[in-house]
Design a protein around this motif. Structure first.
Motif, PDB file in Angstrom:
ATOM      1  N   GLU A 266       0.834  -1.205   0.000  1.00 55.76           N
ATOM      2  CA  GLU A 266       0.000   0.000   0.000  1.00 55.76           C
ATOM      3  C   GLU A 266       0.870   1.257   0.000  1.00 55.76           C
ATOM      4  OE1 GLU A 266      -3.136   0.365  -0.352  1.00 55.76           O
ATOM      5  OE2 GLU A 266      -4.030  -1.603   0.056  1.00 55.76           O
ATOM      6  N   ARG A 267       1.938   1.257   0.787  1.00 55.68           N
ATOM      7  CA  ARG A 267       2.811   2.433   0.832  1.00 55.68           C
ATOM      8  C   ARG A 267       3.497   2.656  -0.506  1.00 55.68           C
ATOM      9  NH1 ARG A 267       4.173   0.187   5.937  1.00 55.68           N
ATOM     10  NH2 ARG A 267       6.102  -0.675   5.064  1.00 55.68           N
ATOM     11  N   ALA A 268       3.962   1.585  -1.114  1.00 59.88           N
ATOM     12  CA  ALA A 268       4.630   1.722  -2.411  1.00 59.88           C
ATOM     13  C   ALA A 268       3.668   2.234  -3.470  1.00 59.88           C
ATOM     14  CB  ALA A 268       5.227   0.381  -2.831  1.00 59.88           C
ATOM     15  N   ALA A 269       2.451   1.719  -3.459  1.00 61.63           N
ATOM     16  CA  ALA A 269       1.458   2.152  -4.442  1.00 61.63           C
ATOM     17  C   ALA A 269       1.114   3.619  -4.251  1.00 61.63           C
ATOM     18  CB  ALA A 269       0.198   1.288  -4.322  1.00 61.63           C
ATOM     19  N   GLU A 270       0.921   4.023  -3.019  1.00 65.14           N
ATOM     20  CA  GLU A 270       0.560   5.412  -2.756  1.00 65.14           C
ATOM     21  C   GLU A 270       1.698   6.354  -3.170  1.00 65.14           C
ATOM     22  OE1 GLU A 270      -1.324   8.792  -2.033  1.00 65.14           O
ATOM     23  OE2 GLU A 270      -2.238   6.785  -2.100  1.00 65.14           O
ATOM     24  N   ARG A 271       2.945   5.961  -2.905  1.00 65.18           N
ATOM     25  CA  ARG A 271       4.054   6.814  -3.306  1.00 65.18           C
ATOM     26  C   ARG A 271       4.118   6.921  -4.833  1.00 65.18           C
ATOM     27  NH1 ARG A 271       8.904   8.560  -1.054  1.00 65.18           N
ATOM     28  NH2 ARG A 271       7.678   8.470   0.854  1.00 65.18           N
ATOM     29  N   CYS A 272       3.917   5.821  -5.510  1.00 67.15           N
ATOM     30  CA  CYS A 272       3.952   5.833  -6.970  1.00 67.15           C
ATOM     31  C   CYS A 272       2.894   6.783  -7.521  1.00 67.15           C
ATOM     32  CB  CYS A 272       3.729   4.408  -7.503  1.00 67.15           C
ATOM     33  SG  CYS A 272       3.894   4.231  -9.291  1.00 67.15           S
ATOM     34  N   ARG A 273       1.707   6.731  -6.976  1.00 73.24           N
ATOM     35  CA  ARG A 273       0.606   7.541  -7.504  1.00 73.24           C
ATOM     36  C   ARG A 273       0.743   9.006  -7.114  1.00 73.24           C
ATOM     37  NH1 ARG A 273      -2.827   2.253  -6.016  1.00 73.24           N
ATOM     38  NH2 ARG A 273      -1.960   1.100  -7.777  1.00 73.24           N
ATOM     39  N   THR A 274       1.265   9.251  -5.909  1.00 72.83           N
ATOM     40  CA  THR A 274       1.513  10.629  -5.497  1.00 72.83           C
ATOM     41  C   THR A 274       2.539  11.273  -6.416  1.00 72.83           C
ATOM     42  OG1 THR A 274       0.962  10.164  -3.190  1.00 72.83           O
ATOM     43  CG2 THR A 274       2.349  12.089  -3.631  1.00 72.83           C
ATOM     44  N   ARG A 275       3.606  10.546  -6.687  1.00 73.64           N
ATOM     45  CA  ARG A 275       4.631  11.073  -7.580  1.00 73.64           C
ATOM     46  C   ARG A 275       4.074  11.271  -8.992  1.00 73.64           C
ATOM     47  NH1 ARG A 275      10.006  10.399  -6.461  1.00 73.64           N
ATOM     48  NH2 ARG A 275      10.173  11.787  -8.277  1.00 73.64           N
ATOM     49  N   GLY A 276       3.213  10.379  -9.417  1.00 77.97           N
ATOM     50  CA  GLY A 276       2.596  10.528 -10.730  1.00 77.97           C
ATOM     51  C   GLY A 276       1.710  11.755 -10.814  1.00 77.97           C
ATOM     52  N   ASP A 286     -10.002   4.589 -11.762  1.00 74.96           N
ATOM     53  CA  ASP A 286     -10.094   5.618 -10.740  1.00 74.96           C
ATOM     54  C   ASP A 286      -9.367   5.124  -9.491  1.00 74.96           C
ATOM     55  OD1 ASP A 286     -12.044   4.375  -8.713  1.00 74.96           O
ATOM     56  OD2 ASP A 286     -13.164   4.202 -10.582  1.00 74.96           O
ATOM     57  N   PRO A 287      -8.902   6.048  -8.645  1.00 74.63           N
ATOM     58  CA  PRO A 287      -8.095   5.653  -7.484  1.00 74.63           C
ATOM     59  C   PRO A 287      -8.783   4.651  -6.567  1.00 74.63           C
ATOM     60  CG  PRO A 287      -7.963   8.016  -7.839  1.00 74.63           C
ATOM     61  CD  PRO A 287      -9.014   7.505  -8.776  1.00 74.63           C
ATOM     62  N   GLU A 288     -10.109   4.640  -6.532  1.00 69.15           N
ATOM     63  CA  GLU A 288     -10.825   3.726  -5.651  1.00 69.15           C
ATOM     64  C   GLU A 288     -10.637   2.273  -6.064  1.00 69.15           C
ATOM     65  OE1 GLU A 288     -12.340   4.819  -2.931  1.00 69.15           O
ATOM     66  OE2 GLU A 288     -11.623   6.809  -3.538  1.00 69.15           O
ATOM     67  N   ARG A 289     -10.269   2.036  -7.328  1.00 69.02           N
ATOM     68  CA  ARG A 289     -10.141   0.660  -7.815  1.00 69.02           C
ATOM     69  C   ARG A 289      -8.713   0.336  -8.244  1.00 69.02           C
ATOM     70  NH1 ARG A 289     -12.307  -0.541 -12.124  1.00 69.02           N
ATOM     71  NH2 ARG A 289     -12.716   1.522 -12.990  1.00 69.02           N
ATOM     72  N   ALA A 290      -7.754   1.192  -7.929  1.00 67.17           N
ATOM     73  CA  ALA A 290      -6.368   0.950  -8.316  1.00 67.17           C
ATOM     74  C   ALA A 290      -5.745  -0.110  -7.417  1.00 67.17           C
ATOM     75  CB  ALA A 290      -5.573   2.250  -8.236  1.00 67.17           C
ATOM     76  N   SER A 291      -5.018  -1.034  -8.020  1.00 63.72           N
ATOM     77  CA  SER A 291      -4.421  -2.139  -7.287  1.00 63.72           C
ATOM     78  C   SER A 291      -3.198  -1.691  -6.492  1.00 63.72           C
ATOM     79  CB  SER A 291      -4.009  -3.247  -8.260  1.00 63.72           C
ATOM     80  OG  SER A 291      -3.267  -4.240  -7.596  1.00 63.72           O
ATOM     81  N   PRO A 292      -2.975  -2.264  -5.311  1.00 69.99           N
ATOM     82  CA  PRO A 292      -1.742  -1.951  -4.578  1.00 69.99           C
ATOM     83  C   PRO A 292      -0.514  -2.640  -5.159  1.00 69.99           C
ATOM     84  CG  PRO A 292      -3.033  -3.538  -3.349  1.00 69.99           C
ATOM     85  CD  PRO A 292      -3.877  -3.120  -4.521  1.00 69.99           C
ATOM     86  N   THR A 293      -0.691  -3.472  -6.175  1.00 71.13           N
ATOM     87  CA  THR A 293       0.441  -4.217  -6.724  1.00 71.13           C
ATOM     88  C   THR A 293       0.956  -3.669  -8.049  1.00 71.13           C
ATOM     89  OG1 THR A 293      -0.989  -5.821  -7.868  1.00 71.13           O
ATOM     90  CG2 THR A 293      -0.356  -6.322  -5.591  1.00 71.13           C
TER      91      THR A 293
END
Length: 356
Positions: A266-276, A286-293
């Motif tokens: 979850e942390r890795a996914a959130e960092r990736c999307r924040t940076r994006g 949409d972010p509600e359905r984005a995979s953590p992997t």
């Protein structure tokens, strides 16, 4: 060697590579291999979070998808295929190739499952006197970075007494999977487990085994049933080095602890999307359905060029979409060993340098 952040096969840790390179027992003869296989199945049951039987045939993850259909379906059977992605659609191809009728309930790739249509299909089949007995769905559609909410579909399948088959290949080991609600839950070695490709994993319920016993599969290889009881030997020579590698990969997961593993993803996914977002990149789902992997950024007509430049200029291998979305989606696989915030930052630095 380049840094690989593809959504499978994933980067393999050194300890796992060492295990695969070691001399292996003869899987057809030596008890040491059978003992290791039993240990791997027990560890997998813990990762799956299930009391169902777990089996590990030799063959890349697609083997599991095909074997599930071949094992559960007879020619002429109707199978409900619930889909909003490439792998959901692919189940229908397997059904038809084995002589069945695929009833496909489709939703657009950037939307969730159509629950009303699922219920309608189940009720219509029951009203016709030919109720659906097997259904397929996908937990994580890797090509679009979508994590499907499969619970509401499983509710409907349970209400209609339908045997469920779930492709959880890109979810297992990276996010919780409701395995005990699933009759055949499919995984593979090369995704969040961070082992080399070559092994299918499957958790199989008693109800699914019973149905398989009633069928007469035409194939040995695409057939789960011979794996139900391997005390007298394996159906064919197993991939002993791959099993050794998966054994160590599972130890790494269990030593870390599943909850910590899930939080790391979850942390890795959130960092990736924040940076994006900081670079103005849009997610495909949409972010509600984005995979953590896996993260899929929507770059219409530009994904291939961005991927190629990131590799050429920064020695980092990413992936694009598949099928019609091949040049529209850039995919970053932060799964397994690659679910690491610092590593994600390095990848996103490279992506940012290319897209700015």
């Amino acid at each position: 060697m380049p840094t690989r952040f593809t959504p499978g096969p994933t980067t393999v840790p050194e300890a796992v590579r060492d295990a695969m390179a070691a001399e292996q027992p003869n899987p057809d003869i030596e008890a040491a291999f059978a003992d290791r296989y039993a240990d791997v199945c027990e560890k997998l049951a813990t990762v799956y979070g299930t009391d169902h039987d777990v089996v590990v045939p030799g063959g890349e993850g697609i083997l599991g998808l095909e074997a599930a259909i071949a094992s559960l379906m007879a020619p002429g059977d109707r199978v409900l295929c619930v889909s909003n992605g490439l792998y959901g659609d692919g189940f229908a191809d397997f059904v038809e190739s084995y002589g069945g009728e695929a009833i496909v309930v489709s939703a657009p790739y950037d939307e969730g499952y159509d629950l009303a249509a699922v219920e309608e299909a189940l009720e219509a089949a029951a009203a016709e006197g030919d109720p659906i007995e097997v259904a397929t769905l996908v937990h994580c559609e890797t090509p679009t970075g979508t994590l499907n909410d499969i619970g509401p579909v499983l509710d409907r399948l349970e209400n209609h007494d339908v045997v469920s088959v779930v492709d959880a290949v890109s979810a297992l080991g990276g996010t919780p999977v409701p395995t005990d609600r699933i009759d055949v839950c499919l995984g593979a070695s090369q995704k969040c487990f961070s082992a080399p490709p070559g092994l299918t994993t499957a958790a199989i319920s008693d109800r699914a085994w019973d149905r398989m016993e009633e069928r007469d599969p035409a194939s040995l290889y695409t057939n789960f049933l011979p794996w139900r009881d391997v005390d007298e030997g394996f159906p064919y020579t197993h991939l002993s080095a791959n099993v050794a590698a998966l054994d160590v990969a599972l130890d790494l997961i269990l030593d870390e602890g599943l909850d910590d593993v899930f939080q790391r993803h979850e942390r890795a996914a959130e960092r990736c999307r924040t940076r994006g977002r900081e670079r103005g990149l849009d997610l495909y789902p949409d972010p509600e359905r984005a995979s953590p992997t896996v993260t899929a950024f929507h770059l219409p007509g530009e994904a291939t060029a961005v991927r190629d430049r990131v590799e050429a200029e920064h020695d980092i291998v990413l992936a694009t979409g598949l099928g019609d979305l091949a040049d529209d989606i850039l995919r970053i696989g932060h799964m397994g060993y690659n679910a690491d915030v610092e590593a994600v930052d390095r990848v996103m630095d490279a992506v940012g340098a290319v897209v700015e």
